[in-house]
Design a protein around this motif. Sequence first.
Motif, PDB file in Angstrom:
ATOM      1  N   THR E  34       0.820  -1.203   0.000  1.00  0.00           N
ATOM      2  CA  THR E  34       0.000   0.000   0.000  1.00  0.00           C
ATOM      3  C   THR E  34       0.859   1.260   0.000  1.00  0.00           C
ATOM      4  OG1 THR E  34      -1.694  -1.163   1.211  1.00  0.00           O
ATOM      5  CG2 THR E  34      -1.798   1.216   1.249  1.00  0.00           C
ATOM      6  N   LEU E  35       1.817   1.280   0.886  1.00  0.00           N
ATOM      7  CA  LEU E  35       2.616   2.495   1.034  1.00  0.00           C
ATOM      8  C   LEU E  35       3.901   2.424   0.222  1.00  0.00           C
ATOM      9  CD1 LEU E  35       2.201   2.595   4.896  1.00  0.00           C
ATOM     10  CD2 LEU E  35       0.988   3.982   3.263  1.00  0.00           C
ATOM     11  N   GLU E  97       5.823   5.324  11.762  1.00  0.00           N
ATOM     12  CA  GLU E  97       5.353   5.816  10.470  1.00  0.00           C
ATOM     13  C   GLU E  97       5.745   7.276  10.295  1.00  0.00           C
ATOM     14  OE1 GLU E  97       2.817   7.178   7.226  1.00  0.00           O
ATOM     15  OE2 GLU E  97       2.757   7.963   9.267  1.00  0.00           O
ATOM     16  N   TYR E 105       9.243   7.686   2.054  1.00  0.00           N
ATOM     17  CA  TYR E 105       8.303   7.238   1.023  1.00  0.00           C
ATOM     18  C   TYR E 105       8.817   7.554  -0.377  1.00  0.00           C
ATOM     19  CZ  TYR E 105       4.723   6.137   4.474  1.00  0.00           C
ATOM     20  OH  TYR E 105       4.027   5.587   5.504  1.00  0.00           O
ATOM     21  N   VAL E 187      -8.137   3.107   2.359  1.00  0.00           N
ATOM     22  CA  VAL E 187      -6.869   2.399   2.198  1.00  0.00           C
ATOM     23  C   VAL E 187      -6.892   1.530   0.942  1.00  0.00           C
ATOM     24  CG1 VAL E 187      -5.405   0.589   3.147  1.00  0.00           C
ATOM     25  CG2 VAL E 187      -6.241   2.411   4.625  1.00  0.00           C
ATOM     26  N   THR E 191      -4.456   2.157  -2.153  1.00  0.00           N
ATOM     27  CA  THR E 191      -3.516   1.176  -2.672  1.00  0.00           C
ATOM     28  C   THR E 191      -3.499   1.209  -4.190  1.00  0.00           C
ATOM     29  OG1 THR E 191      -4.021  -0.182  -0.767  1.00  0.00           O
ATOM     30  CG2 THR E 191      -2.899  -1.261  -2.590  1.00  0.00           C
ATOM     31  N   ALA E 194      -3.326   6.479  -4.911  1.00  0.00           N
ATOM     32  CA  ALA E 194      -3.377   7.351  -3.741  1.00  0.00           C
ATOM     33  C   ALA E 194      -3.730   8.790  -4.125  1.00  0.00           C
ATOM     34  CB  ALA E 194      -2.031   7.323  -3.011  1.00  0.00           C
ATOM     35  N   SER E 205      -2.968  10.456   4.055  1.00  0.00           N
ATOM     36  CA  SER E 205      -1.896  10.119   4.985  1.00  0.00           C
ATOM     37  C   SER E 205      -2.440   9.559   6.300  1.00  0.00           C
ATOM     38  CB  SER E 205      -1.027  11.347   5.255  1.00  0.00           C
ATOM     39  OG  SER E 205      -1.810  12.400   5.732  1.00  0.00           O
ATOM     40  N   PHE E 208      -3.476   5.887   5.864  1.00  0.00           N
ATOM     41  CA  PHE E 208      -2.232   5.151   5.662  1.00  0.00           C
ATOM     42  C   PHE E 208      -1.484   4.969   6.980  1.00  0.00           C
ATOM     43  CE2 PHE E 208      -1.234   5.765   0.833  1.00  0.00           C
ATOM     44  CZ  PHE E 208      -2.262   4.896   0.544  1.00  0.00           C
TER      45      PHE E 208
END
Lengths: 463, 248, 252, 364, 308
Positions: E34-35, E97, E105, E187, E191, E194, E205, E208
Motif C-alpha cells: 500500500t505504502l 510511520e 516514502y 486504504v 492502494t 493514492a 496520509s 495510511f
Amino acid sequence: MGNESHTQENGAGTASNSRRHVLKAIGASGAVALAGCAGEGNGNGNGTGNGNGNGADDHAPIGNYPIEGDTAMYGWHGPLSGILAPDGEEQERGFELAIDHLNNGGGLVDHYDPLSGDGVLDYEIDYVTGDSAGDEETSIDNVERMIDRDNIQFWTGGVSSGVCQALQPIAQRERVIQLTSISHAGPITGENCERYSFRPSMSARTSAEALAATLPDLLGDDVDFFQIYLDYSYGISNRDSMTELMEGQGWNEIGQSAIAFGESDHSSQIADLDEADPDVLVFTTFGTAMADGISQMQEAGVAEDIDIVVPLLSAFSMEPAGGDAEGVIGTANWHPLRGDELSETFVDAYMDEYDELPGQAAYEVYDNVLHYSAAVENAGTFHPPTVVRELEEFEWNLAMGEMAYRECDHQASRPVYVCRGVSESEQQETGTYLELVEEVSPEDSSYDCDIEPAASCEMSEYE
Amino acid sequence: MSLLELEDVHSYYGHSHILRGVSMEVEEGEIVSLLGRNGAGKTTTLRSIAGAEPPEVRSGHIQFNGTDITDLETEDVIMSGIAIVPEERRLFSNLTVEENLELSRISQNTWNTIRRKIGLSDPSGKSLDELYELFPVLEERKEQQAGTLSGGEQQMLSIARTLRLPNVELLMLDEPSEGLAPQIVETVMNAIETIAAEGTTVLLIEQNVQAALELADRGYVLDMGSIVYEGTAEELRNEDDLDQYLTV
Amino acid sequence: MTLLQTRNLTKSFGGLVAVDTVEIEVEENELVSVIGPNGAGKSTLINLITGMLTPTDGDVLYRDTNLAGKDPYEITQLGIGRSFQTASIFPELTVQDNVDVASFAAEQGSFTVNFLRRRDRYDSVRQRTADALELVDLEDEADVPAASLPYGDKRRLEVAIGLATDPDLLFMDEPTAGMSPAETEMTTNLIERMQTERGMTIVLVEHDMDIVFDVSDKILVLHRGEIIADGTPDEIRNDETVRSAYLGGEEI
Amino acid sequence: MSEETAQQLTDTDAAILSWETWDRVKHTERFAIVAAVVFVALWSWLFARAPITSELGGYHSLATTILIWSVFAIGFNLLLGQTGLLSFGHAMFWGGGGYAAALVSLHVYGDPVLMLVVGTTFTLLLAALTGVIALRLHAVYFAIITLAMGQLLYYLATSPLRPITGGRNGLTGIQLEPIFGLVYLGMPLPGIFGTLWVNYEYLLVATVFVLVIAFVNRIRKSPYGLIFRAIRENEQRVSFVGLNVWRYKFAAFLMSGGIVGLGGSLMTIESQFAGLGSLYWITSGEVVIMTVLGGVGTLFGPVLGAVIFLYFEGVVDGFPIVGRYWLLMLATVFTAIVWKYPDGLWGMLKLIASRIRSSVEDNP
Amino acid sequence: MSLLESAVRFTYLSLSIASVYILVAVGFSIAFGTLKFVNMAHGALYLFGAYIGLFVAFEYNVGGSLGAYSPVGLDLGFAAALILVPVVVFAIGLVMERLIANPFYERSLLDQLLVTFGILLILQEFVAILVGRGGFSYDRTGWATGTIPLPGIGTASRWRIYVIAFTIVLLAVLYAFYKYTDYGLAVRAGTEDAEMVQMLGIKISRPFALIFAIGAAYAGLGGILGGSLFTVHPEIGIEILIPALLVVVVGGVGSLTGTIVAGLLLGVTFTATTRVYPEMATASLFLLAIIILSIKPTGLFGKEEVTA
C-alpha cells in the motif's frame, strides 16, 4: 573492567608473529635463525627488560614466549552476545576476579600453595577479553587478535562446542595454551584433540558415565527412555554416550528424534515423544532451545509423567527456562552450595564483588586461571611446551574436588555434580537454579583412554 | 470577483517549464472550456489548480472563491469546493461501483464525517439515490467492480462520484469524451449540462473541440504552455486560425 | 520494397481491444506518420512492433522475418530503432556515454565478451557517437551528465540514442513534445535529413500536425485501435472520417 | 589517456599544484592500480605497527582479514554498484568458495594457489546455476530469492551435506602446502619487507587484492562497465538499443560471484577453517553494510567500508565498557550514513574534499 | 496414536505456526503493497511485542542495564498483556510511520530497505542493552496450558488452539476493517491510486498511518503469540523477519489473501518436513519460495512487481 589494558609493545608484534609462523612452517630448526630477528624487534619496544624474560631460562622463542616487559597477558574469550551470553557474562566475572586475586591475593589464591597473590612468577598479570558471540568466524578473528596483538600466554572461556573446536587448531598452530570451559562435545578431547588444548570440564562421556552411575537409583532400573537431541556434535556426542551407557545399566532406549540446530519449534519431536510414551526423556540441547522444548512439552501436556534428563545444565539453559525446568536432572561442573570450605571461600569472594551467587561458569573459569598459573609456577616458566608438559601430569584439588589431566587426551578426570532444577520460588530464595543431588567421584565418571572418544585422539606435537 | 482565477502561473515538471504564464478566469455559473492539443499544458493546468504534485507551481497565483489556493494540498483544494474528473477517469477498479461512490463521502477530516453523520453537517453532496436517478445504469451495476464497466459507464461513475462530494462549486473535467463512442459522448455531455444547470460551475478540458464548444459559454486555447486565444464559444467557433492549435 | 508489414495485428488487455486487426505497410525510405486522438492505440502499436508487448494475435513482418514473440534487443539488432515519448535516457551517465551504449550495441551486437578491453580503444564507437551527437547538435554537451540537460536537449539526446543504434527503420514517438519552436524546427530538419541523407525509413507518432503534414509521405490515422484512414497528407486532410474522429463530427 | 606516463603519477608535486593534472590522473587506470599497491604496501604497517597510527589498536591478522573482506565487498559491489542488483545471498559465494578451497586442501592438496583456483571455479559454477533462476526477478524479489538460495545452501551444508562440510563444526585441520612447492605462507619476509608485510601470506593476500582492484577497474573502463551502469539506470532502454540485458546481468552476476568466491577461498587460507557462519545470511548482511557504508558503486568505497566494519567488530569490540556497544554504534553510523549520505562515506569524503577545494580555489 | 489424531495434531501444529507467520507478514505486506515502503524494522515490532508482553504479564530478573532493578515487570498476567501490547505497539507503529517511514516514502526501495535494516539492528541492540541477551520464556497460567479433549479423537494443545482462534479473529477484524469502515475503504482505494483518493478530498496520509499502525499492532501480537510458543531473546526480531519476508513475496506483495495462503502453505510445509526430514524443516521454506518465485516471479497472488 576499568583496569583492562590494551597497551602493547610496539614493534614486538612483528617479531612475535614471525616467530610463530616460521615455527609452524619450518619447524624448530628455523627458530635459532630467528632469535636474532626477534631481538631486533625488541629494540624498539618499551625496552624494560625483565630478569625473567629472555635471559632467565634458556628456551627458544615459541608462541608468545618470551614475555617482554614485566606483565604477562591472559585472555578470556566467550559469548557476551547471543543466547549463550548468560554463561559468558558469568565467566567473564569469574575471570576478572581470578586476575585480581592473582595479583592482589584473596579468594582461593590464599588457599593454594603454588600461588603467591603477587602475580605469577615475577610477572604482574594483565588481561584482555573478547566476545565470541557464539560464532566460529568471529571467534577465530578475536583469538587471533588476542594472540597477535595482545600477546596472551593462554586463554580460557567459551561455551559453544563448535567455537571451541574451531579454536583448538589455533591454539596448536600459535603455540598458545587453551583451557576450554563448559564445551561438552566428545571430539574436543577425541578426534579434534590438540596438544595445546586442555579440557578441565566434563565431556559428554564424563557426564554420561556419572548419570549412568546415579540415574538408576534416582529413576529406577527398568526404564524406557527416549532421546531428543540437537543435531550437531554436542548433541550427537551426548546421544551416543547416553545410549551406550544407559543401555549398559539395563535401561531400554525406545526411540530418538533430532532437532535441527537453531530450530525453536519442537512440536514434531514432541509428537514422536508422545507416541513413544517413555518413562524418561534424555533431552540434549541447550540455551533457549531447551526452554522452548520444555515449555512446549508442558503446553502439549506430555511432560507431566515423563522425567526429563538434560545431560549438561547451566545458566544459559536454566535462565530462559525459568520455573519450567523444575525437576530436570543433569550434570554440572560445580555447584555453589556444595558446602566445602573452598567453595564457600570462592562464593564469598564472588558475592562481595558482584552481589550474586556464582554459577559453575564463573567458578570454572576462575579455577582455570588459577590452576594454569599454578602449573606455570611449578614449571618455573611460561615457556608453552614446558607448561603443556606440566599440565599433562597436573593434579589439583580446589573447589571442584580432585582434578587431574590425562596425557592421552587432555581430558580432566574429575568429579561430576548431578543436579536437579528447582522451582521458581526456590530459585528466588537460593539464587541458584539447581540443587545438588549427588557428587560422582572421578573414578565413577572417568573412562579409559582406549574407548571413544579418547580412542580417536591423536595428540599433536609439542613444539 | 471570479470564482476561479489564475494569474501568470508557471509550472514545472522537474526541469521542464510546462506552463509559461497562464492567466485565466472562470466566473460563477459559467461553463468554460480549455482547449488545446496534446502536450499544450491542459492537464498541467488542471493539476496545478488541484495542487497535485508534480507539477510544481513556481510562480503565479491561483485564487478560488477569493482565497489563495496555490499552495494548498490536493485534499484541501477539493474540500474548498473543487471537484475533479481526471483524465482516463482513474476509477478504483478493484472496488465496486458503490464503494467508488462511497469514497467521496469520506471527507479529509474525520470530525466533519462525524458531524455529517449526526446531522450537523455542512450542505452535503448528492445521496446515492439521487446519483442513481441521474445515472440509472450505475444502480444496475452497483455491486460490480468498477474495472469491469464499459468506457461510458466508467465515465459516468467518474462524474457521479464527484457529485457526492460536499459543497462542489466548481467541477473540472479532463477530457471526459476521450475514447468514447459519439452517442456516449452525447450522454456524458448532457449529464454535464444538467449539472451545470443546477448551478455548478464547470471547467471543461477537451480535445473534442466541437463537443466542448457546443456546451461551453467561453473558451481558452492553450498552446506551448500559454493561453493563445480566449473568447466566447461563438467567437471560437468562428475563428479559423484556431485550427493550427487544435487539429489536423 | 515493403520493409515492414503487420498482418491482422491485435492486442487486447482484459476486455479492452487496444489494437484491433491492424494491417499496415511501410515501404523502404518512406516517412510514415501515425496519428490519432489520445487513447487511439498508437503507443500500443509501436510497442507491439518493437517487442515491448507481445501481440494477442497477428504477425509483424520485417524483411521477411516475423518479429512476433522476439525480444526487443533482437528486433533492434535486426535494424529497427526506437525513440521514446518520454526522454528514456540514462540520467547519471554523460551525454557521450548515453550514446555510447547504443553505439556499442550497433558495433558489436547484442552481447560480446570484451570486459577486459578498454572502451576508449573503440574508435568506431567513438566515431558513431560523435556522428549521432553532431546530427542532433549536442556535441558540445558530450561530457555533461544527461540529467542536467534542459528538457528539449534530453529529447534530442533520446533521438541520438535511437540514431546510434544504426537503424534502417526508426520509430519516433512524439519527438517534439515539450520542445521549443526552435528545437522543434531543428528536429523536423533532422528527421528529413535522416530520411534523405541516410536513407532511413521513419515511422513517426506525432501530435504536432504541422510537422506531420510537412514531412510525411504517408499518414495512418488510428482511432480506437483501428486504422480508419491511410493516405498522403492531402488525402488525410480532406478525409471526413478523420475530421470527425478528431473534432467530433463537424468542421469548426 | 594512452599518453599517461609514470611521470604524471609519481610527480605528486605537480598533481597537488595543479588541479587539472590531478583531475586527469585520478581517473586513469594506472593511478588506481598504483594507489592500490601503495595502500597494501603500507596498510599492515600503518594499521598494526607504525608509531601513532597503531595506537588505534590494529593488528596484523586483522589487517589481512580486512583486505580479504575488501575483496568480498568489491566483488559484491560489482553487482550492486554497477548493475543495481541487491543480492542478499552473496554469503553463498563467500562460503561456497571457502568450503571448496578447504575441501581441495583436505582431500587433494593444500597449495594455496590451487585452493584459490578451485574455490573460484566452484563459485563461478554456483553463480551460473543460481543466476539463471534469480536474474528473472527484480528489486526486492531478487533480494529475497538470493537470500532464499543462500539460506538453502546454509541448511544443506548444516545437515544433509554434513559428511562433506562437517556440519556445525565446520572443516578444521586444513594444512597449507608451500606455493608451487616453494614458499610457505607463514614464512617471514626479511628486513624492511618483514616490517611492512610480515610474511608471505600477507603478500599473497595483497597480490590478490591488487589484482581484484585492477580487474574490477578494467571492467569499469570496458564496454561492460558502461553497459552495467546503463542497465542500472534504465534497463528497458538498454534492451531497446539492441543489447541482451539478461546476458550482461548474468555476466555481472558471474564476475561478482567469482570475485567473492576468490575472497572466500582466501579467507579459508588465512583462517585454516571453513565454517557455516560464512554461508549464513548475516554474512550477506554484513557485506551489504560494508559496501553501503563505504560507498556503493565506487572502486575504493567498499574497502573503506570493510575497514570500518571490521575495526568495529575486531577492535572496538574489545574496548572497555563501550566495546559491548560496538554493533549499536556501527548500526547507528550505518543508518545515519544511508539516511543522509546515500553515496556512503566515500561519497561524503568526496563532497567534503570538493568543498574544501572550491573554498581553496576561491581564496587563492 | 490414531491416524485421525495424527492428522488433527498435524493440522493444529501447522496452523499455529502459520498464525505467527501471518500476523507478522500481514503488516509488512500492507506497508509494502500500500505504502510502497519496505520496512525491515517491522521485525522490531515483533520483538517489542514479545518483550512488552513479557514485562506486562510477569516479573523477571533481567540482565543488562536494568539488571540492577530486578525483578522487572508489572506482573499483571497474560490476559492483560494481550490487551496492552497491541495498544502500545500500535502507538509505536504510529511513531515509526511518522519518524521513519514518512521521510522515506519518496526514496528508493534500496534506501528504505537499508535504513530500516539499520534501525532494526539499533532497536535490537537497545533491547539487549536494557534487559540483557539472555532468553526468557512466557509462563502460562492454567487457562492457557494443557490439552483440550477432542471427543472421539484424542486431545489437542490448548494454547495452540487458542493461538489459531485468536489469529482467525484478528484476521476477521482486519477484513472487516477493510470491508466495512471508511478508513478501510480509503486504504483499499489508496492502494490502487493514492493521488485520486486525495482528489476526492481525503487526507490519505491518515488512513495510511492508521493501517501502518494496525500492521504494527498485529506484529506486536505476533510477538506475544510467537513469544509464548518459543522463547524471547533480542534476536527474535531479525529471526522472524525472514519467514515473514518469504510469506510476503510468496503470497504476492500487498495481497491479504496471498499472505494468508502463503502463511498456511509455509506452515504446512514446515510441519510436514519436520515430520519426515527435520534437518531440512527451515530449508524447505526457502526451497518452496525459490520454486514458487521461479514459476511465478510476482508471487502467488501478486499482480505486478513492485520496482521503482
